[in-house]
Design a protein around this motif. Structure first.
Motif, PDB file in Angstrom:
ATOM      1  N   ASN A  10      -1.063   9.483 -21.452  1.00  0.00           N
ATOM      2  CA  ASN A  10      -2.477   9.288 -23.128  1.00  0.00           C
ATOM      3  C   ASN A  10      -1.232  10.205 -24.121  1.00  0.00           C
ATOM      4  O   ASN A  10       0.130  10.830 -23.436  1.00  0.00           O
ATOM      5  CB  ASN A  10      -3.122  10.235 -22.296  1.00  0.00           C
ATOM      6  CG  ASN A  10      -2.214  11.773 -21.432  1.00  0.00           C
ATOM      7  OD1 ASN A  10      -1.525  11.556 -20.742  1.00  0.00           O
ATOM      8  ND2 ASN A  10      -2.904  13.127 -21.590  1.00  0.00           N
ATOM      9  N   CYS A  86       2.126  10.800 -16.512  1.00  0.00           N
ATOM     10  CA  CYS A  86       1.017  11.539 -16.042  1.00  0.00           C
ATOM     11  C   CYS A  86       0.388  13.193 -16.682  1.00  0.00           C
ATOM     12  O   CYS A  86       1.696  14.227 -16.180  1.00  0.00           O
ATOM     13  CB  CYS A  86      -0.137  11.861 -14.790  1.00  0.00           C
ATOM     14  SG  CYS A  86      -0.868  12.844 -14.119  1.00  0.00           S
ATOM     15  N   PRO A  88      -2.524  14.944 -18.010  1.00  0.00           N
ATOM     16  CA  PRO A  88      -3.800  15.242 -17.991  1.00  0.00           C
ATOM     17  C   PRO A  88      -4.119  15.911 -19.168  1.00  0.00           C
ATOM     18  O   PRO A  88      -3.608  16.550 -18.994  1.00  0.00           O
ATOM     19  CB  PRO A  88      -4.475  15.264 -17.114  1.00  0.00           C
ATOM     20  CG  PRO A  88      -3.528  15.333 -15.982  1.00  0.00           C
ATOM     21  CD  PRO A  88      -2.281  14.799 -16.581  1.00  0.00           C
ATOM     22  N   HIS A 110      -7.870   8.980 -15.880  1.00  0.00           N
ATOM     23  CA  HIS A 110      -6.823   9.815 -15.242  1.00  0.00           C
ATOM     24  C   HIS A 110      -7.020   9.735 -14.168  1.00  0.00           C
ATOM     25  O   HIS A 110      -5.290  10.754 -13.441  1.00  0.00           O
ATOM     26  CB  HIS A 110      -7.012  10.975 -16.145  1.00  0.00           C
ATOM     27  CG  HIS A 110      -7.130  10.960 -16.870  1.00  0.00           C
ATOM     28  ND1 HIS A 110      -6.063  11.118 -17.876  1.00  0.00           N
ATOM     29  CD2 HIS A 110      -7.499  11.270 -18.748  1.00  0.00           C
ATOM     30  CE1 HIS A 110      -5.932  11.359 -19.856  1.00  0.00           C
ATOM     31  NE2 HIS A 110      -7.066  11.578 -19.366  1.00  0.00           N
TER      32      HIS A 110
END
Length: 221
Positions: A10, A86, A88, A110
């Motif tokens: 992300n 990762c 988040p 996620h």
């Protein structure tokens, strides 16, 4: 043979640093980014660059996981390194005020998404008998003593950490390489990205399944 690199993650400083390091290493790479569907969150997408082959990915869908991996293979011809990042987003809320929609989004995008994607990538690497699955997470303790703390972000991170540990423990059974990367030094992302790629380049049967920790006091452990 051109090195096929697939990135998934992300929008975050860590992801941007890894992508910048990737740009310096290959002519093209594939990337799939988790869309930010949280209410009120910035909708900014990663800045475009001519080397990135952008792929659509709906993390909550197992069909999308398969589709994005097939698309990456088709665009790159093969995937040599899959790097899952990762980091988040934070959702600061008291437990009583936590929106149900935010819980659903965090779990779908996620948590579940990583399991679906790992399954598809592991199948590709197993069939090829080679490849590297790298799992990267930002292991930074939350700070501050605000009334509204981040409940969901650390929970999603804990799930990814547990997934990573399970994959590393089983890596000796695989013909491909699996490596984990724990980043505890926030703000030094560019140095980490270089360290990560060097570690991937040096992977061997001896250190398959290793968790590499990067921080102020444990750079190369």
């Amino acid at each position: 043979m051109t090195r096929g690199i697939f990135l998934a993650g992300n929008e975050s400083a860590l992801c941007r640093a890894i992508e910048a390091e990737t740009v310096s290493r290959v002519e093209q790479y594939a990337a799939a980014f988790i869309p930010n569907r949280l209410p009120g969150a910035s909708k900014n997408s990663p800045a475009e660059n001519e080397k990135r082959l952008s792929l659509e990915w709906n993390p909550s869908s197992p069909i999308s996981a398969r589709t994005v991996v097939i698309a990456a293979e088709n665009r790159l011809e093969h995937i040599d390194d899959a790097i899952l990042i990762c980091s988040p987003p934070s959702i600061r809320s008291s437990a009583a005020d936590l929106p149900f929609s935010d819980v659903e989004i965090m779990l779908n995008d996620h948590v579940k998404g990583w399991f679906f994607l790992v399954k598809e990538l592991a199948a590709v690497f197993r069939n090829r008998g080679q490849g590297t699955l790298a799992l990267v997470y930002q292991d930074v303790a939350s700070s501050g003593k605000d009334d509204a703390v981040d409940i969901l972000g650390p929970s999603a991170l804990a799930s990814f950490r547990a997934l990573t540990n399970g994959l590393l423990a089983a890596a000796h059974n695989d013909q491909y390489f699996t490596a984990g990367f724990s980043v505890s030094d926030a703000g030094n992302d560019a140095a980490f990205a270089s360290f990560m790629y060097k570690s991937i380049d040096d992977l061997s049967k001896r250190n398959n399944g290793k968790l590499f920790k990067f921080g102020k006091f444990n750079f190369f452990k």
